[in-house]
Design a protein around this motif. Structure first.
Motif, mmCIF file in Angstrom:
data_model
loop_
_atom_site.group_PDB
_atom_site.id
_atom_site.type_symbol
_atom_site.label_atom_id
_atom_site.label_comp_id
_atom_site.label_asym_id
_atom_site.label_seq_id
_atom_site.Cartn_x
_atom_site.Cartn_y
_atom_site.Cartn_z
ATOM 1 N N ASP A 19 0.833 -1.394 0.103
ATOM 2 C CA ASP A 19 -0.154 0.023 0.214
ATOM 3 C C ASP A 19 0.687 1.261 -0.161
ATOM 4 N N VAL A 20 1.857 1.383 1.066
ATOM 5 C CA VAL A 20 2.646 2.502 1.308
ATOM 6 C C VAL A 20 3.338 2.760 -0.282
ATOM 7 N N GLU A 21 3.919 1.659 -0.742
ATOM 8 C CA GLU A 21 4.803 1.670 -1.981
ATOM 9 C C GLU A 21 3.881 2.171 -3.096
ATOM 10 N N ILE A 22 2.689 1.914 -3.132
ATOM 11 C CA ILE A 22 1.857 2.100 -4.254
ATOM 12 C C ILE A 22 1.611 3.807 -4.236
ATOM 13 N N GLY A 23 1.378 4.096 -3.016
ATOM 14 C CA GLY A 23 0.955 5.636 -2.814
ATOM 15 C C GLY A 23 2.214 6.497 -2.730
ATOM 16 N N MET A 24 3.421 6.204 -2.029
ATOM 17 C CA MET A 24 4.398 7.175 -1.848
ATOM 18 C C MET A 24 5.734 6.558 -1.826
ATOM 19 N N GLY A 25 5.794 5.478 -2.697
ATOM 20 C CA GLY A 25 7.226 4.792 -2.885
ATOM 21 C C GLY A 25 8.322 5.870 -3.095
ATOM 22 N N GLY A 26 8.049 6.896 -4.116
ATOM 23 C CA GLY A 26 8.957 7.675 -4.761
ATOM 24 C C GLY A 26 9.265 8.541 -3.698
ATOM 25 N N THR A 27 8.274 9.166 -2.807
ATOM 26 C CA THR A 27 8.612 10.074 -1.782
ATOM 27 C C THR A 27 9.635 9.530 -0.736
ATOM 28 N N ILE A 28 9.213 8.329 -0.393
ATOM 29 C CA ILE A 28 9.963 7.421 0.694
ATOM 30 C C ILE A 28 11.493 7.707 0.207
ATOM 31 N N ALA A 29 11.530 7.056 -1.261
ATOM 32 C CA ALA A 29 13.026 7.009 -1.695
ATOM 33 C C ALA A 29 13.537 8.417 -1.746
ATOM 34 N N LYS A 30 13.056 9.492 -1.957
ATOM 35 C CA LYS A 30 13.729 10.770 -2.259
ATOM 36 C C LYS A 30 14.167 11.229 -0.741
ATOM 37 N N TYR A 31 13.395 11.161 0.255
ATOM 38 C CA TYR A 31 13.798 11.612 1.560
ATOM 39 C C TYR A 31 14.794 10.700 2.174
ATOM 40 N N ALA A 32 14.737 9.507 1.861
ATOM 41 C CA ALA A 32 15.610 8.351 2.521
ATOM 42 C C ALA A 32 16.896 8.841 1.798
ATOM 43 N N SER A 33 17.180 9.051 0.680
ATOM 44 C CA SER A 33 18.302 9.421 -0.137
ATOM 45 C C SER A 33 19.006 10.623 0.382
ATOM 46 N N GLU A 34 18.133 11.517 1.266
ATOM 47 C CA GLU A 34 18.589 12.760 1.792
ATOM 48 C C GLU A 34 18.888 12.398 3.556
ATOM 49 N N GLY A 35 18.878 11.104 3.752
ATOM 50 C CA GLY A 35 19.231 10.876 5.321
ATOM 51 C C GLY A 35 18.308 10.757 6.176
#
Length: 240
Positions: A19-35
């Motif tokens: 569910d989370v990956e479908i809705g906001m997987g890109g946002t998670i990847a974006k902020y995870a890459s920023e630490g």
């Protein structure tokens, strides 16, 4: 996946793994890459899924979390297709919020074709409020915690968002995380026919492309907020 007491910047709840990956997987990847420290909590183990097994779904969830850079992933044992508004369920979610003390919480948007997604939204909204009440469930050792805000992401829906996040550089990683759920999105000889195995990932990609087009970027994810958003430099067109 790390299970210790880690203060999170973002904690995203979903009814089921993916569910989370479908809705906001890109946002998670974006902020995870920023630490940023990000966690996912799946309320159920998706035991009612037409395809795959609980064990397979959990393995796929761990793989997807690793792709996105998630620090911690938890799965509660609430009943799939039984996410009713019960005090015992709210208390379990409150425990997760108080344990990880996130700055921002995300949940599915209320309006969705799958009833569990709307139920997850209502449970998390109740839990976010109760987690901040000092005397709520006061026999537990964890102190109260008030997240800064609660936002809602879309799963199956296509709604007018209150704000979007540019994920043009993260769309490939989002699709990779979704493809980790082979049991759900890959059609095989023994696969039960569901909406997920008939071009679902492509429809998600198309949605994010449309949201991106609205703001002049390639891809974006849309979110809802019940509170007004405070705008700083963005009002003048400057990017933060």
């Amino acid at each position: 996946m790390m299970m210790g007491n880690l203060k999170l910047d973002i904690l995203a709840f979903g009814a089921h793994a993916d569910d989370v990956e479908i809705g906001m997987g890109g946002t998670i990847a974006k902020y995870a890459s920023e630490g940023k420290r990000i966690g996912i909590c799946d309320l159920t183990k998706a035991e009612m899924s037409s395809n795959g097994t609980v064990e397979i779904r959990m393995q796929e969830a761990e793989k997807a979390a690793g792709i996105l850079g998630v620090k911690v992933r938890r799965a509660l044992d609430l009943p799939d297709r039984g996410l009713f508004l019960k005090e015992e369920y709210i208390k379990k979610i409150v425990g997760i919020i108080r344990f990880y003390r996130p700055a921002i919480v995300f949940a599915p948007y209320f309006d969705d074709r799958h009833p569990d997604h709307g139920s997850c939204a209502r449970l998390v909204e109740e839990a976010v409020f109760s987690a901040a009440v000092r005397k709520y469930d006061e026999n537990r050792e964890l102190p109260s915690h008030r997240p800064d805000t609660l936002y809602f992401y879309m799963i199956n829906g296509f709604h007018k968002p209150d704000f979007v996040v540019d994920i043009s550089n993260e769309m490939t990683k989002k699709i990779e995380a979704l493809n980790a759920y082979e049991s759900q999105f890959t059609k095989g000889e023994s696969t039960f026919d569901t909406p997920l195995v008939n071009g679902y990932i492509e429809s998600v990609e198309a949605r994010e492309k449309l949201f991106g087009k609205e703001v002049g970027v390639q891809f974006a994810e849309g979110f809802m907020s019940k509170k007004p958003l405070l705008i700083h430099k963005d009002l003048l067109g400057e990017k933060r």
